[in-house]
Scaffold this motif. Structure first.
Motif, PDB file in Angstrom:
ATOM      1  N   THR A 168      11.040  34.983 -11.137  1.00  0.00           N
ATOM      2  CA  THR A 168      11.703  33.989 -10.418  1.00  0.00           C
ATOM      3  C   THR A 168      11.061  33.719  -9.208  1.00  0.00           C
ATOM      4  OG1 THR A 168      14.066  34.664 -11.309  1.00  0.00           O
ATOM      5  CG2 THR A 168      13.554  34.049  -9.459  1.00  0.00           C
ATOM      6  N   TRP A 169      10.867  34.801  -8.270  1.00  0.00           N
ATOM      7  CA  TRP A 169       9.839  35.235  -6.885  1.00  0.00           C
ATOM      8  C   TRP A 169       8.549  34.565  -7.558  1.00  0.00           C
ATOM      9  CZ3 TRP A 169      11.726  40.501  -4.990  1.00  0.00           C
ATOM     10  CH2 TRP A 169      12.871  40.114  -4.901  1.00  0.00           C
ATOM     11  N   ALA A 170       7.915  34.317  -8.312  1.00  0.00           N
ATOM     12  CA  ALA A 170       6.885  34.145  -8.383  1.00  0.00           C
ATOM     13  C   ALA A 170       6.798  31.981  -9.160  1.00  0.00           C
ATOM     14  CB  ALA A 170       6.102  34.671 -10.178  1.00  0.00           C
ATOM     15  N   LYS A 171       7.873  31.731  -9.005  1.00  0.00           N
ATOM     16  CA  LYS A 171       8.396  30.548  -9.354  1.00  0.00           C
ATOM     17  C   LYS A 171       8.554  29.721  -8.168  1.00  0.00           C
ATOM     18  CE  LYS A 171       9.348  30.561 -14.645  1.00  0.00           C
ATOM     19  NZ  LYS A 171      10.466  30.425 -15.554  1.00  0.00           N
ATOM     20  N   GLU A 172       9.815  30.665  -7.530  1.00  0.00           N
ATOM     21  CA  GLU A 172       9.727  29.638  -6.511  1.00  0.00           C
ATOM     22  C   GLU A 172       9.340  29.823  -4.917  1.00  0.00           C
ATOM     23  OE1 GLU A 172      13.357  30.707  -4.890  1.00  0.00           O
ATOM     24  OE2 GLU A 172      14.410  31.212  -6.855  1.00  0.00           O
ATOM     25  N   LEU A 173       7.408  31.167  -5.337  1.00  0.00           N
ATOM     26  CA  LEU A 173       7.810  31.232  -3.362  1.00  0.00           C
ATOM     27  C   LEU A 173       5.843  31.040  -4.280  1.00  0.00           C
ATOM     28  CD1 LEU A 173       8.891  34.948  -3.225  1.00  0.00           C
ATOM     29  CD2 LEU A 173       9.691  32.500  -1.545  1.00  0.00           C
ATOM     30  N   GLY A 174       5.776  31.088  -5.340  1.00  0.00           N
ATOM     31  CA  GLY A 174       4.201  30.338  -4.970  1.00  0.00           C
ATOM     32  C   GLY A 174       3.334  29.012  -4.477  1.00  0.00           C
ATOM     33  N   ARG A 175       4.951  28.382  -4.472  1.00  0.00           N
ATOM     34  CA  ARG A 175       4.758  26.480  -3.509  1.00  0.00           C
ATOM     35  C   ARG A 175       4.200  27.034  -1.758  1.00  0.00           C
ATOM     36  NH1 ARG A 175      10.191  24.735  -4.427  1.00  0.00           N
ATOM     37  NH2 ARG A 175       9.784  25.948  -6.694  1.00  0.00           N
ATOM     38  N   TRP A 176       4.526  28.141  -1.659  1.00  0.00           N
ATOM     39  CA  TRP A 176       3.664  28.253  -0.177  1.00  0.00           C
ATOM     40  C   TRP A 176       2.736  29.252  -0.344  1.00  0.00           C
ATOM     41  CZ3 TRP A 176       9.613  29.002  -0.707  1.00  0.00           C
ATOM     42  CH2 TRP A 176      10.582  28.056  -0.234  1.00  0.00           C
ATOM     43  N   GLY A 177       2.113  29.753  -1.428  1.00  0.00           N
ATOM     44  CA  GLY A 177       0.948  30.898  -1.328  1.00  0.00           C
ATOM     45  C   GLY A 177       1.376  32.452  -1.933  1.00  0.00           C
ATOM     46  N   ILE A 178       2.286  32.371  -1.802  1.00  0.00           N
ATOM     47  CA  ILE A 178       3.038  33.750  -1.642  1.00  0.00           C
ATOM     48  C   ILE A 178       3.383  34.076  -3.172  1.00  0.00           C
ATOM     49  CG2 ILE A 178       5.128  35.208  -1.200  1.00  0.00           C
ATOM     50  CD1 ILE A 178       5.290  33.630   0.852  1.00  0.00           C
ATOM     51  N   ARG A 179       2.117  35.367  -3.789  1.00  0.00           N
ATOM     52  CA  ARG A 179       2.460  35.375  -5.339  1.00  0.00           C
ATOM     53  C   ARG A 179       2.859  36.390  -4.990  1.00  0.00           C
ATOM     54  NH1 ARG A 179      -1.971  37.967  -6.799  1.00  0.00           N
ATOM     55  NH2 ARG A 179      -3.428  38.039  -5.302  1.00  0.00           N
ATOM     56  N   THR A 180       3.813  36.891  -6.438  1.00  0.00           N
ATOM     57  CA  THR A 180       4.514  38.081  -6.519  1.00  0.00           C
ATOM     58  C   THR A 180       4.257  38.591  -8.050  1.00  0.00           C
ATOM     59  OG1 THR A 180       6.483  36.502  -5.624  1.00  0.00           O
ATOM     60  CG2 THR A 180       7.405  39.182  -6.986  1.00  0.00           C
ATOM     61  N   ASN A 181       4.119  40.090  -8.296  1.00  0.00           N
ATOM     62  CA  ASN A 181       3.825  40.204  -9.658  1.00  0.00           C
ATOM     63  C   ASN A 181       4.720  41.859  -9.571  1.00  0.00           C
ATOM     64  OD1 ASN A 181       1.911  39.590 -11.199  1.00  0.00           O
ATOM     65  ND2 ASN A 181       1.248  38.770  -8.760  1.00  0.00           N
ATOM     66  N   ALA A 182       4.085  42.298 -10.718  1.00  0.00           N
ATOM     67  CA  ALA A 182       5.300  43.870 -10.981  1.00  0.00           C
ATOM     68  C   ALA A 182       4.262  44.703 -11.628  1.00  0.00           C
ATOM     69  CB  ALA A 182       6.020  43.620 -11.393  1.00  0.00           C
ATOM     70  N   VAL A 183       3.862  46.351 -11.657  1.00  0.00           N
ATOM     71  CA  VAL A 183       3.804  46.669 -11.745  1.00  0.00           C
ATOM     72  C   VAL A 183       4.878  48.038 -12.368  1.00  0.00           C
ATOM     73  CG1 VAL A 183       1.290  49.412 -11.774  1.00  0.00           C
ATOM     74  CG2 VAL A 183       1.740  47.014 -10.257  1.00  0.00           C
ATOM     75  N   ALA A 184       4.833  48.244 -13.875  1.00  0.00           N
ATOM     76  CA  ALA A 184       5.639  48.971 -14.676  1.00  0.00           C
ATOM     77  C   ALA A 184       4.884  49.674 -15.053  1.00  0.00           C
ATOM     78  CB  ALA A 184       6.117  48.379 -15.625  1.00  0.00           C
TER      79      ALA A 184
END
Length: 246
Positions: A168-184
Motif C-alpha cells: 500500500t505504501w509503495a503505491k502511495e509514497l512512490g510519487r514522492w520518491g519514497i520506496r517501500t519494500n519488505a524482507v521476509a
C-alpha cells in the motif's frame, strides 16, 4: 540510492537481526541510528552506531524521538522497521481446559508490537520526509510466517499486515520518491528464534529447507542493502528463506 552517505534508522537494532542490519549499513558507509528500548544493549553498541531509547508502540514518544533525529541529522534516508517479538500460541489448546482458546489479550499485544509499531514509526518518519522533500527507502522486516504458520495466529496475522502495508505504501509514497519494500526472512539462527522454537522444531525446519540449514543474520542484512540500493524495486516482499516455501 546509495547506502554510503545516507542516514538510516533501524528499530530494534541493538541486538539480534536488527544489530546485524545496523552494522551492515554502517559498514556500507551509512550514518546509523539504532532505536531500541533495551538500555543495556544500547549501552553496549559498537563504535559507529548511535543509540536512542525508543518504545516503538508509543506514538507520542516516537514522534518526539523522530523529530529530534531530523533536527540532529537534518534528514533520514533509510528506515528499517525491524522491531518485533516472535510469538507462538496455538489457536486451540486442549491441554489447557481453563483457557482452551487463544487469549485475546496476547493476540492484541502481539499485533501492537509487530504491526502497530511499523505504522507508528513509519508515519512519524514519512511526515518529515515528505515535508522536507527527502527521497528515501523504507524496509519492513516481515517473516515467512506471514504466509500462515501453525501455532502463530497472532504473529502470522501481524506479519501479513506488514506485507499489506508495504504494498500500500509503495503505491502511495512512490510519487514522492519514497520506496517501500519488505524482507521476509525464513528461520534465522538468532537467539530469539532459538528461544521461540524447540530444538526438535528447528531440526524439522532444517530438514525441510532445501539448503538444510537456518539462515544467517547477515544474509538478511544483505537483502536490506540490495533493496535500498536498487531504485526500481518498490512494493516487493523479498523472501530470504533458503527455499523453504518452494
Amino acid at each position: 540510492m546509495k547506502v554510503e552517505g545516507a542516514v538510516a534508522l533501524v528499530t530494534g537494532g541493538a541486538q539480534g537481526l536488527g544489530l546485524a542490519i545496523a552494522r551492515r549499513l554502517a559498514d556500507e558507509g551509512a550514518t546509523v541510528v539504532v532505536a531500541d528500548r533495551n538500555g543495556a544493549a544500547l549501552a553496549n553498541l559498537t563504535a559507529g552506531l548511535e543509540g536512542v531509547s525508543m518504545d516503538v508502540t508509543d506514538p507520542e514518544g516516537v514522534k518526539t524521538t523522530v523529530a529530534s533525529l531530523f533536527e540532529r541529522h537534518d534528514r533520514l534516508d533509510i528506515l528499517v522497521n525491524n522491531a518485533g517479538v516472535i510469538f507462538s500460541e496455538p489457536f486451540v489448546n486442549i491441554m489447557n481446559p481453563a483457557g482452551i482458546m487463544h487469549d485475546y489479550g496476547r493476540f492484541r499485544a502481539s499485533l501492537t508490537v509487530n504491526l502497530d509499531s511499523v505504522f507508528i514509526v513509519t508515519a512519524a518518519v514519512v511526515e518529515h520526509m515528505v515535508k522536507r522533500r527527502i527521497k528515501g527507502a523504507i524496509i519492513n522486516i516481515s517473516s515467512i510466517s506471514a504466509l500462515g504458520n501453525e501455532g502463530q495466529t497472532a504473529y502470522s496475522a501481524a506479519k501479513a499486515g506488514v506485507n499489506a502495508m508495504t504494498v500500500t505504501w509503495a503505491k502511495e509514497l512512490g510519487r514522492w520518491g519514497i520506496r517501500t519494500n519488505a524482507v521476509a526472512p525464513g528461520f534465522i539462527g538468532t537467539d530469539s528464534t532459538r528461544q521461540a522454537l524447540s530444538e526438535s522444531v528447528l531440526k524439522h525446519i532444517q530438514a525441510n529447507t532445501p539448503l538444510r540449514r537456518l539462515g544467517h543474520a547477515d544474509e538478511v542484512a544483505q537483502a536490506v542493502i540490495a533493496l535500498v540500493e536498487n531504485d526500481f524495486i518498490n512494493g516487493t516482499v523479498l523472501d530470504v528463506n533458503g527455499g523453504l516455501t518452494i
